[in-house]
Design a protein around this motif. Structure first.
Motif, PDB file in Angstrom:
ATOM      1  N   GLU A 116     -33.660 -18.389  -8.074  1.00 30.49           N
ATOM      2  CA  GLU A 116     -33.670 -18.914  -6.717  1.00 30.49           C
ATOM      3  C   GLU A 116     -35.030 -19.508  -6.356  1.00 30.49           C
ATOM      4  O   GLU A 116     -35.112 -20.527  -5.649  1.00 30.49           O
ATOM      5  CB  GLU A 116     -33.314 -17.803  -5.715  1.00 30.49           C
ATOM      6  CG  GLU A 116     -31.872 -17.345  -5.770  1.00 30.49           C
ATOM      7  CD  GLU A 116     -31.620 -16.249  -6.790  1.00 30.49           C
ATOM      8  OE1 GLU A 116     -30.557 -15.600  -6.721  1.00 30.49           O
ATOM      9  OE2 GLU A 116     -32.493 -16.039  -7.684  1.00 30.49           O
ATOM     10  N   LEU A 131     -27.459 -23.369   1.950  1.00 31.78           N
ATOM     11  CA  LEU A 131     -27.253 -22.371   0.914  1.00 31.78           C
ATOM     12  C   LEU A 131     -25.791 -21.936   0.912  1.00 31.78           C
ATOM     13  O   LEU A 131     -25.324 -21.268   1.835  1.00 31.78           O
ATOM     14  CB  LEU A 131     -28.145 -21.152   1.154  1.00 31.78           C
ATOM     15  CG  LEU A 131     -29.667 -21.372   1.154  1.00 31.78           C
ATOM     16  CD1 LEU A 131     -30.381 -20.058   1.373  1.00 31.78           C
ATOM     17  CD2 LEU A 131     -30.127 -22.020  -0.145  1.00 31.78           C
ATOM     18  N   THR A 133     -24.710 -19.885  -1.280  1.00 37.83           N
ATOM     19  CA  THR A 133     -24.915 -18.851  -2.298  1.00 37.83           C
ATOM     20  C   THR A 133     -24.534 -17.463  -1.828  1.00 37.83           C
ATOM     21  O   THR A 133     -24.590 -16.518  -2.619  1.00 37.83           O
ATOM     22  CB  THR A 133     -26.393 -18.820  -2.717  1.00 37.83           C
ATOM     23  OG1 THR A 133     -27.201 -18.601  -1.543  1.00 37.83           O
ATOM     24  CG2 THR A 133     -26.809 -20.129  -3.373  1.00 37.83           C
ATOM     25  N   CYS A 151     -27.835 -20.714   5.816  1.00 35.74           N
ATOM     26  CA  CYS A 151     -27.054 -19.904   4.883  1.00 35.74           C
ATOM     27  C   CYS A 151     -25.710 -19.561   5.512  1.00 35.74           C
ATOM     28  O   CYS A 151     -25.662 -18.941   6.574  1.00 35.74           O
ATOM     29  CB  CYS A 151     -27.807 -18.623   4.532  1.00 35.74           C
ATOM     30  SG  CYS A 151     -26.875 -17.522   3.437  1.00 35.74           S
ATOM     31  N   VAL A 193     -27.422 -25.899  -2.255  1.00 36.43           N
ATOM     32  CA  VAL A 193     -27.744 -24.912  -3.283  1.00 36.43           C
ATOM     33  C   VAL A 193     -26.520 -24.028  -3.486  1.00 36.43           C
ATOM     34  O   VAL A 193     -25.979 -23.463  -2.528  1.00 36.43           O
ATOM     35  CB  VAL A 193     -28.961 -24.052  -2.888  1.00 36.43           C
ATOM     36  CG1 VAL A 193     -29.310 -23.084  -4.023  1.00 36.43           C
ATOM     37  CG2 VAL A 193     -30.156 -24.929  -2.551  1.00 36.43           C
ATOM     38  N   VAL A 194     -26.089 -23.920  -4.735  1.00 39.79           N
ATOM     39  CA  VAL A 194     -24.840 -23.231  -5.051  1.00 39.79           C
ATOM     40  C   VAL A 194     -25.016 -22.414  -6.327  1.00 39.79           C
ATOM     41  O   VAL A 194     -25.733 -22.823  -7.237  1.00 39.79           O
ATOM     42  CB  VAL A 194     -23.691 -24.258  -5.262  1.00 39.79           C
ATOM     43  CG1 VAL A 194     -22.393 -23.558  -5.627  1.00 39.79           C
ATOM     44  CG2 VAL A 194     -23.490 -25.106  -4.026  1.00 39.79           C
ATOM     45  N   LYS A 195     -24.362 -21.262  -6.384  1.00 39.82           N
ATOM     46  CA  LYS A 195     -24.268 -20.514  -7.635  1.00 39.82           C
ATOM     47  C   LYS A 195     -23.155 -21.113  -8.487  1.00 39.82           C
ATOM     48  O   LYS A 195     -22.121 -21.521  -7.948  1.00 39.82           O
ATOM     49  CB  LYS A 195     -23.962 -19.044  -7.359  1.00 39.82           C
ATOM     50  CG  LYS A 195     -25.080 -18.289  -6.668  1.00 39.82           C
ATOM     51  CD  LYS A 195     -24.664 -16.850  -6.374  1.00 39.82           C
ATOM     52  CE  LYS A 195     -25.812 -16.085  -5.743  1.00 39.82           C
ATOM     53  NZ  LYS A 195     -25.402 -14.700  -5.375  1.00 39.82           N
ATOM     54  N   SER A 197     -20.432 -20.488  -9.780  1.00 36.03           N
ATOM     55  CA  SER A 197     -19.368 -19.496  -9.781  1.00 36.03           C
ATOM     56  C   SER A 197     -18.143 -19.967 -10.544  1.00 36.03           C
ATOM     57  O   SER A 197     -17.400 -19.156 -11.096  1.00 36.03           O
ATOM     58  CB  SER A 197     -18.970 -19.161  -8.337  1.00 36.03           C
ATOM     59  OG  SER A 197     -20.077 -18.689  -7.610  1.00 36.03           O
ATOM     60  N   LEU A 219     -27.399 -22.720  -9.502  1.00 29.30           N
ATOM     61  CA  LEU A 219     -27.969 -21.541 -10.141  1.00 29.30           C
ATOM     62  C   LEU A 219     -27.137 -21.150 -11.352  1.00 29.30           C
ATOM     63  O   LEU A 219     -25.926 -20.923 -11.253  1.00 29.30           O
ATOM     64  CB  LEU A 219     -28.018 -20.377  -9.150  1.00 29.30           C
ATOM     65  CG  LEU A 219     -29.123 -20.448  -8.096  1.00 29.30           C
ATOM     66  CD1 LEU A 219     -28.822 -19.501  -6.944  1.00 29.30           C
ATOM     67  CD2 LEU A 219     -30.466 -20.096  -8.727  1.00 29.30           C
TER      68      LEU A 219
END
Length: 245
Positions: A116, A131, A133, A151, A193-195, A197, A219
């Motif tokens: 991060e 975000l 995330t 977020c 911003v993203v994970k 997944s 991420l």
């Protein structure tokens, strides 16, 4: 055979709904308690953590669990690692359901990062950062000083944002691509911003970013333990059938 299903994803919900039809299987699903009102599953549900490694091992023994199917989030790495290790120690069959990660296509402006804290190296001062995330690990974005950080979270915040310059936005998925485009436009988002997944359910924000020409910091997933692993629900259910036969 008594099966413990570690749940919390769409895959887990669909697996839980299918388990009662498998002869010889008694299943219980476990939810970590990330949301206050979890979705109804097709099997009995326990909610909340196990209280640590030894407490988890004690639970498996006391409940007569014969196998564990881990269908938690791809980034729930602490749960996954602990479960794989405890099952190995006890000699219990263990498998993980891990959906395939996203890969960029034409028009996507993605940069992959491992941590991060690295996002701050990509995002210029004065940018508005969205975000997608979740809140776990949110404090690791604290070096995004000089940017507006938004977020999104499902539940009503019960604590203030953990660092200056940030705010929460409440919203419950699923969101369509059109809804995400409208939201990002309204907020003046410059970076997403993203994970990583994976899966179709949360892909819409990435599609919206592509439509708007927005850059994305993605991420990377944490390293997973060595284990039996399936990408699909069908494969996981077949594994359960073989164990119960």
């Amino acid at each position: 055979m008594k099966l413990l299903l570690l749940a919390g994803t769409g895959e887990a919900r669909r697996i839980a709904e299918a388990l009662p039809a498998i002869a010889g299987v008694e299943a219980v699903a476990s939810l970590a308690g990330g949301t206050r009102v979890p979705a109804t599953l097709g099997v009995p549900v326990r909610s909340g953590g196990f209280g640590g490694r030894q407490a988890f091992a004690d639970y498996l023994g006391a409940e007569g669990i014969g196998a564990v199917l881990d269908a938690t989030h791809p980034f729930a790495i602490d749960i996954t690692r602990r479960t794989a290790e405890v099952c190995a120690d006890l000699g219990l069959p263990y498998a993980q359901v891990l959906r395939r990660g996203w890969t960029p296509g034409p028009g996507d402006r993605w940069t992959f990062v491992d941590r991060e804290e690295q996002v701050a190296d990509l995002v210029p001062d004065g940018s508005t950062v969205f975000l997608g995330t979740g809140t776990k690990g949110l404090e690791r974005f604290a070096n995004l000083t000089g940017r507006e950080v938004i977020c999104r979270r499902i539940e009503t915040p019960d604590a203030p944002f953990p660092f200056p310059g940030g705010r929460f936005l409440q919203g419950r998925p699923p969101f369509s691509v059109a809804e995400e485009v409208a939201l990002f436009t309204k907020l003046g988002v410059d970076w997403l911003v993203v994970k990583n997944s994976g899966g179709a359910a949360s892909r819409s924000k990435l599609d919206a970013a592509r439509d708007l020409g927005l850059p994305v910091a993605l991420l990377n997933r944490p390293a997973q333990p060595a284990a039996t692993r399936f990408e699909t629900e069908a494969e996981a259910l077949e594994w359960v059938r073989r164990l119960a036969a």
